[in-house]
Design an enzyme around this catalytic site. Structure first.
Site, PDB file in Angstrom:
ATOM      1  N   ASP A 114      46.525  15.393  -9.792  1.00 56.46           N
ATOM      2  CA  ASP A 114      47.638  14.547 -10.866  1.00 56.46           C
ATOM      3  C   ASP A 114      47.166  13.164 -10.865  1.00 56.46           C
ATOM      4  O   ASP A 114      47.722  12.638  -9.692  1.00 56.46           O
ATOM      5  CB  ASP A 114      48.900  15.399 -11.033  1.00 56.46           C
ATOM      6  CG  ASP A 114      49.299  14.888 -11.813  1.00 56.46           C
ATOM      7  OD1 ASP A 114      48.603  13.930 -12.894  1.00 56.46           O
ATOM      8  OD2 ASP A 114      50.638  15.815 -12.669  1.00 56.46           O
TER       9      ASP A 114
ATOM     10  N   ALA B 100      41.088   8.837 -17.821  1.00 54.60           N
ATOM     11  CA  ALA B 100      42.211   8.197 -18.118  1.00 54.60           C
ATOM     12  C   ALA B 100      43.799   8.451 -19.082  1.00 54.60           C
ATOM     13  O   ALA B 100      42.721   9.981 -19.768  1.00 54.60           O
ATOM     14  CB  ALA B 100      41.247   7.289 -18.644  1.00 54.60           C
ATOM     15  N   TYR B 101      44.409   8.231 -19.329  1.00 53.20           N
ATOM     16  CA  TYR B 101      44.994   7.797 -20.323  1.00 53.20           C
ATOM     17  C   TYR B 101      45.104   7.062 -21.864  1.00 53.20           C
ATOM     18  O   TYR B 101      44.801   6.242 -21.907  1.00 53.20           O
ATOM     19  CB  TYR B 101      46.505   7.384 -20.158  1.00 53.20           C
ATOM     20  CG  TYR B 101      47.809   7.700 -20.865  1.00 53.20           C
ATOM     21  CD1 TYR B 101      49.036   9.000 -20.713  1.00 53.20           C
ATOM     22  CD2 TYR B 101      47.739   7.287 -22.080  1.00 53.20           C
ATOM     23  CE1 TYR B 101      49.589   9.043 -21.528  1.00 53.20           C
ATOM     24  CE2 TYR B 101      48.815   7.063 -23.089  1.00 53.20           C
ATOM     25  CZ  TYR B 101      49.945   8.075 -22.932  1.00 53.20           C
ATOM     26  OH  TYR B 101      50.757   8.960 -23.557  1.00 53.20           O
ATOM     27  N   THR B 102      44.457   7.853 -22.262  1.00 48.13           N
ATOM     28  CA  THR B 102      43.086   7.357 -23.140  1.00 48.13           C
ATOM     29  C   THR B 102      44.362   8.039 -25.276  1.00 48.13           C
ATOM     30  O   THR B 102      43.458   6.874 -26.136  1.00 48.13           O
ATOM     31  CB  THR B 102      41.805   8.038 -23.418  1.00 48.13           C
ATOM     32  OG1 THR B 102      42.487   9.615 -24.292  1.00 48.13           O
ATOM     33  CG2 THR B 102      41.087   7.796 -23.068  1.00 48.13           C
TER      34      THR B 102
ATOM     35  N   TYR C 157      35.942   2.933 -15.317  1.00 44.16           N
ATOM     36  CA  TYR C 157      35.373   2.842 -17.080  1.00 44.16           C
ATOM     37  C   TYR C 157      36.379   2.113 -17.730  1.00 44.16           C
ATOM     38  O   TYR C 157      37.631   2.216 -17.153  1.00 44.16           O
ATOM     39  CB  TYR C 157      35.387   4.063 -17.833  1.00 44.16           C
ATOM     40  CG  TYR C 157      33.858   4.744 -17.207  1.00 44.16           C
ATOM     41  CD1 TYR C 157      32.590   4.316 -18.116  1.00 44.16           C
ATOM     42  CD2 TYR C 157      33.809   5.342 -16.459  1.00 44.16           C
ATOM     43  CE1 TYR C 157      31.795   5.033 -17.284  1.00 44.16           C
ATOM     44  CE2 TYR C 157      32.941   6.516 -15.636  1.00 44.16           C
ATOM     45  CZ  TYR C 157      31.690   5.673 -15.852  1.00 44.16           C
ATOM     46  OH  TYR C 157      30.504   6.084 -15.716  1.00 44.16           O
TER      47      TYR C 157
ATOM     48  N   ASP D   7      37.389  -2.299 -24.941  1.00 46.88           N
ATOM     49  CA  ASP D   7      36.942  -3.856 -26.024  1.00 46.88           C
ATOM     50  C   ASP D   7      38.772  -3.352 -25.877  1.00 46.88           C
ATOM     51  O   ASP D   7      38.792  -5.391 -25.594  1.00 46.88           O
ATOM     52  CB  ASP D   7      36.588  -3.152 -26.939  1.00 46.88           C
ATOM     53  CG  ASP D   7      36.847  -1.841 -27.605  1.00 46.88           C
ATOM     54  OD1 ASP D   7      37.326  -1.008 -26.950  1.00 46.88           O
ATOM     55  OD2 ASP D   7      37.263  -1.585 -28.658  1.00 46.88           O
TER      56      ASP D   7
ATOM     57  N   TYR E 243      48.111   0.757 -23.506  1.00 48.38           N
ATOM     58  CA  TYR E 243      46.461   1.077 -23.323  1.00 48.38           C
ATOM     59  C   TYR E 243      45.968  -0.402 -22.841  1.00 48.38           C
ATOM     60  O   TYR E 243      45.602  -0.424 -21.555  1.00 48.38           O
ATOM     61  CB  TYR E 243      45.920   1.857 -25.142  1.00 48.38           C
ATOM     62  CG  TYR E 243      44.614   2.686 -23.712  1.00 48.38           C
ATOM     63  CD1 TYR E 243      44.620   3.510 -22.943  1.00 48.38           C
ATOM     64  CD2 TYR E 243      43.459   1.757 -24.570  1.00 48.38           C
ATOM     65  CE1 TYR E 243      43.487   3.747 -23.316  1.00 48.38           C
ATOM     66  CE2 TYR E 243      42.581   1.548 -24.468  1.00 48.38           C
ATOM     67  CZ  TYR E 243      42.340   2.722 -23.511  1.00 48.38           C
ATOM     68  OH  TYR E 243      40.638   3.296 -23.368  1.00 48.38           O
TER      69      TYR E 243
ATOM     70  N   LYS F 223      45.070  -0.630 -18.946  1.00 52.57           N
ATOM     71  CA  LYS F 223      43.422  -1.099 -18.693  1.00 52.57           C
ATOM     72  C   LYS F 223      43.193  -1.938 -17.745  1.00 52.57           C
ATOM     73  O   LYS F 223      42.454  -1.790 -16.807  1.00 52.57           O
ATOM     74  CB  LYS F 223      42.623  -0.273 -19.442  1.00 52.57           C
ATOM     75  CG  LYS F 223      42.578   1.232 -20.070  1.00 52.57           C
ATOM     76  CD  LYS F 223      42.492   2.626 -19.392  1.00 52.57           C
ATOM     77  CE  LYS F 223      40.488   1.854 -19.044  1.00 52.57           C
ATOM     78  NZ  LYS F 223      40.285   3.736 -18.351  1.00 52.57           N
TER      79      LYS F 223
HETATM   80  N1  LIG Z   1      37.176   7.452 -26.079  1.00 52.76           N
HETATM   81  C1  LIG Z   1      37.336   5.852 -26.675  1.00 52.76           C
HETATM   82  O1  LIG Z   1      37.236   5.516 -27.425  1.00 52.76           O
HETATM   83  C2  LIG Z   1      37.421   4.848 -25.591  1.00 52.76           C
HETATM   84  C3  LIG Z   1      36.553   3.148 -25.768  1.00 52.76           C
HETATM   85  C4  LIG Z   1      37.080   3.028 -24.847  1.00 52.76           C
HETATM   86  C5  LIG Z   1      37.318   2.477 -23.472  1.00 52.76           C
HETATM   87  N2  LIG Z   1      36.984   4.439 -23.003  1.00 52.76           N
HETATM   88  C6  LIG Z   1      36.931   4.918 -21.859  1.00 52.76           C
HETATM   89  O2  LIG Z   1      36.011   5.522 -21.464  1.00 52.76           O
HETATM   90  C7  LIG Z   1      36.831   6.551 -20.012  1.00 52.76           C
HETATM   91  C8  LIG Z   1      36.244   8.052 -20.248  1.00 52.76           C
HETATM   92  O3  LIG Z   1      37.250   7.874 -21.703  1.00 52.76           O
HETATM   93  P1  LIG Z   1      36.616   9.202 -22.637  1.00 52.76           P
HETATM   94  O4  LIG Z   1      36.848   9.303 -24.268  1.00 52.76           O
HETATM   95  O5  LIG Z   1      35.556  10.304 -21.754  1.00 52.76           O
HETATM   96  O6  LIG Z   1      38.504   9.995 -22.251  1.00 52.76           O
HETATM   97  P2  LIG Z   1      38.856  11.535 -22.411  1.00 52.76           P
HETATM   98  O7  LIG Z   1      38.097  12.436 -23.259  1.00 52.76           O
HETATM   99  O8  LIG Z   1      40.053  11.414 -23.281  1.00 52.76           O
HETATM  100  O9  LIG Z   1      39.246  12.176 -21.220  1.00 52.76           O
HETATM  101  C9  LIG Z   1      40.335  11.650 -20.170  1.00 52.76           C
HETATM  102  C10 LIG Z   1      40.377  12.683 -19.029  1.00 52.76           C
HETATM  103  O10 LIG Z   1      41.142  11.878 -18.070  1.00 52.76           O
HETATM  104  C11 LIG Z   1      42.201  13.311 -17.397  1.00 52.76           C
HETATM  105  N3  LIG Z   1      43.572  13.249 -17.482  1.00 52.76           N
HETATM  106  C12 LIG Z   1      44.017  12.047 -18.012  1.00 52.76           C
HETATM  107  N4  LIG Z   1      45.396  12.391 -17.252  1.00 52.76           N
HETATM  108  C13 LIG Z   1      44.719  12.254 -16.303  1.00 52.76           C
HETATM  109  C14 LIG Z   1      46.063  12.922 -15.412  1.00 52.76           C
HETATM  110  N5  LIG Z   1      46.805  12.656 -15.717  1.00 52.76           N
HETATM  111  N6  LIG Z   1      45.326  13.515 -14.024  1.00 52.76           N
HETATM  112  C15 LIG Z   1      44.255  13.400 -14.026  1.00 52.76           C
HETATM  113  N7  LIG Z   1      43.468  13.822 -15.128  1.00 52.76           N
HETATM  114  C16 LIG Z   1      43.788  12.857 -16.132  1.00 52.76           C
HETATM  115  C17 LIG Z   1      41.925  14.019 -18.925  1.00 52.76           C
HETATM  116  O11 LIG Z   1      42.135  15.415 -18.502  1.00 52.76           O
HETATM  117  P3  LIG Z   1      43.702  16.456 -18.821  1.00 52.76           P
HETATM  118  O12 LIG Z   1      42.058  17.558 -19.996  1.00 52.76           O
HETATM  119  O13 LIG Z   1      43.641  17.264 -18.382  1.00 52.76           O
HETATM  120  O14 LIG Z   1      44.171  15.923 -20.557  1.00 52.76           O
HETATM  121  C18 LIG Z   1      40.112  13.800 -19.054  1.00 52.76           C
HETATM  122  O15 LIG Z   1      39.367  14.816 -18.404  1.00 52.76           O
HETATM  123  C19 LIG Z   1      38.352   5.795 -19.941  1.00 52.76           C
HETATM  124  O16 LIG Z   1      37.983   4.800 -18.667  1.00 52.76           O
HETATM  125  C20 LIG Z   1      39.249   5.130 -21.155  1.00 52.76           C
HETATM  126  O17 LIG Z   1      39.957   4.266 -21.485  1.00 52.76           O
HETATM  127  C21 LIG Z   1      37.670   5.186 -23.825  1.00 52.76           C
END
Ligand SMILES: NC(=O)c1ccc[n+]([C@@H]2O[C@H](COP(=O)([O-])OP(=O)(O)OC[C@H]3O[C@@H](n4cnc5c(N)ncnc54)[C@H](OP(=O)(O)O)[C@@H]3O)[C@@H](O)[C@H]2O)c1
Length: 301
Positions: free
Chosen positions: A35, A59-61, A98, A101, A130, A134
């Site tokens: 966790d 990440a917390y997204t 990761y 923006d 957020y 980050k």
């Molecule tokens: N999504 C976007 O539009 C976006 C844009 C820019 C940058 N990014 C960055 O790109 C990266 C990947 O994003 P993504 O879209 O693939 O994210 P995502 O689909 O929201 O997935 C987040 C992952 O993090 C896990 N997680 C969250 N809290 C956790 C905790 N306390 N302990 C363990 N695992 C935890 C989630 O697990 P659970 O399934 O258990 O919740 C999930 O596997 C991140 O660094 C994000 O900040 C994303």
């Protein structure tokens, strides 16, 4: 090479697990194994699994929810990467992380007042919780002294999970009209594009005759998105167009209207300009990135 990948239930983590699993031995802890809101558990877990590389797409997204849950967002997005980086340094291994923006405020313009894409060294100034968490994660990794790559990406979507593409496909099949923001700009980026680039770079690391030297030569922050840019409204137009071509609409496509962001208020403020310049990652690693329309077509097909 043995790789620890976090967040494999997420968009990017899932794509990485699928792709890197063909060539590398993976450890893929889920939230119940590790966790990340409890960063004190990280060192013991990593020491027990002894990877050669850590990749952290977790990440917390939830950008809007982060406004009311800043402590959890900070733990997952800043304290957990800090603990991963400290552990990577202790073990003498690298960390791929990761970021977003949203570390920028979106005010960058060129001399004519038009959009200018952010380079890695442009000044950061996040507008929301957020983005601040980050950015704190980036800074913790950089100051840890570990070997690292930080890939900032934007507007991530994939064929599963919670994302703009799937929301628009659902709404397109439910509604006759859609109103979408047309004054925020960025590059929609598929999780597959991020995974393809990351895999190519991990392959280069795996083939390096001296990994320590490789890290010294390549370490840093890079922008990793598709090429080109559009607005949320432009992205939606292309989604509707391509979805119709792929037979993914069950009815006539809805009429699409552009609206200013002021007409779609959200708890978290978003930057107007989210465009990231990807020149450095393409030149440094010799990789190509698809344009956003092509990546969308690949995802939909
Ligand atoms: N999504 C976007 O539009 C976006 C844009 C820019 C940058 N990014 C960055 O790109 C990266 C990947 O994003 P993504 O879209 O693939 O994210 P995502 O689909 O929201 O997935 C987040 C992952 O993090 C896990 N997680 C969250 N809290 C956790 C905790 N306390 N302990 C363990 N695992 C935890 C989630 O697990 P659970 O399934 O258990 O919740 C999930 O596997 C991140 O660094 C994000 O900040 C994303």
């Amino acid at each position: 090479m043995k790789i620890l990948i976090t967040g494999v239930s997420g968009q990017v983590g899932h794509a990485l697990q699928q792709q890197l699993g063909h060539s590398y031995q993976l450890t893929t802890p889920g939230r119940t194994d590790l966790d990340l809101s409890r960063p004190d558990q990280i060192r013991d877990y990593v020491f027990a699994t002894r990877p050669d590389l850590i990749i952290n797409p977790a990440a917390y997204t939830a950008v809007d929810k982060a406004e009311s849950e800043p402590e959890i967002a900070h733990a997952v997005n800043a304290l957990a990467p800090a603990a991963l980086a400290a552990t990577a340094r202790e073990l003498g291994i690298g960390l791929i992380h990761y970021s977003t923006d949203y570390v920028f405020d979106g005010s960058l313009r060129n001399a004519e007042g038009g959009l200018q894409a952010y380079q890695e060294n442009h000044a950061t100034n996040p507008l929301n919780v957020y983005g601040r968490t980050k950015l704190a994660g980036e800074q913790a990794i950089i100051t840890s002294g570990c070997q690292y790559l930080i890939f900032r990406t934007s507007w991530v979507y994939s064929r599963f999970g919670k994302n703009f593409l799937l929301t628009m496909l659902r709404l397109a099949n439910e509604r006759d009209e859609l109103r979408v923001v047309n004054d925020q700009w960025g590059a929609p980026t598929s999780s597959q594009t991020i995974s393809d680039a990351t895999t190519a770079i991990v392959d280069q690391l795996a083939l390096a005759s001296n990994p320590q030297v490789w890290w010294q030569q390549h370490q840093g922050i890079y922008h990793l998105t598709t090429t080109g840019h559009t607005s949320w409204h432009g992205f939606t137009g292309e989604i509707l167009h391509q979805a119709a071509l792929h037979g993914l609409l069950s009815k006539t496509a809805p009429v699409l209207h552009g609206i200013p962001a002021t007409e779609y208020p959200t708890p978290a403020i978003r930057p107007v300009n989210s465009c990231l310049d990807t020149t450095n990652i393409r030149q440094r690693f010799g990789i190509t990135l698809p344009n956003w329309q092509h990546a969308l077509a690949t995802c939909l097909s």
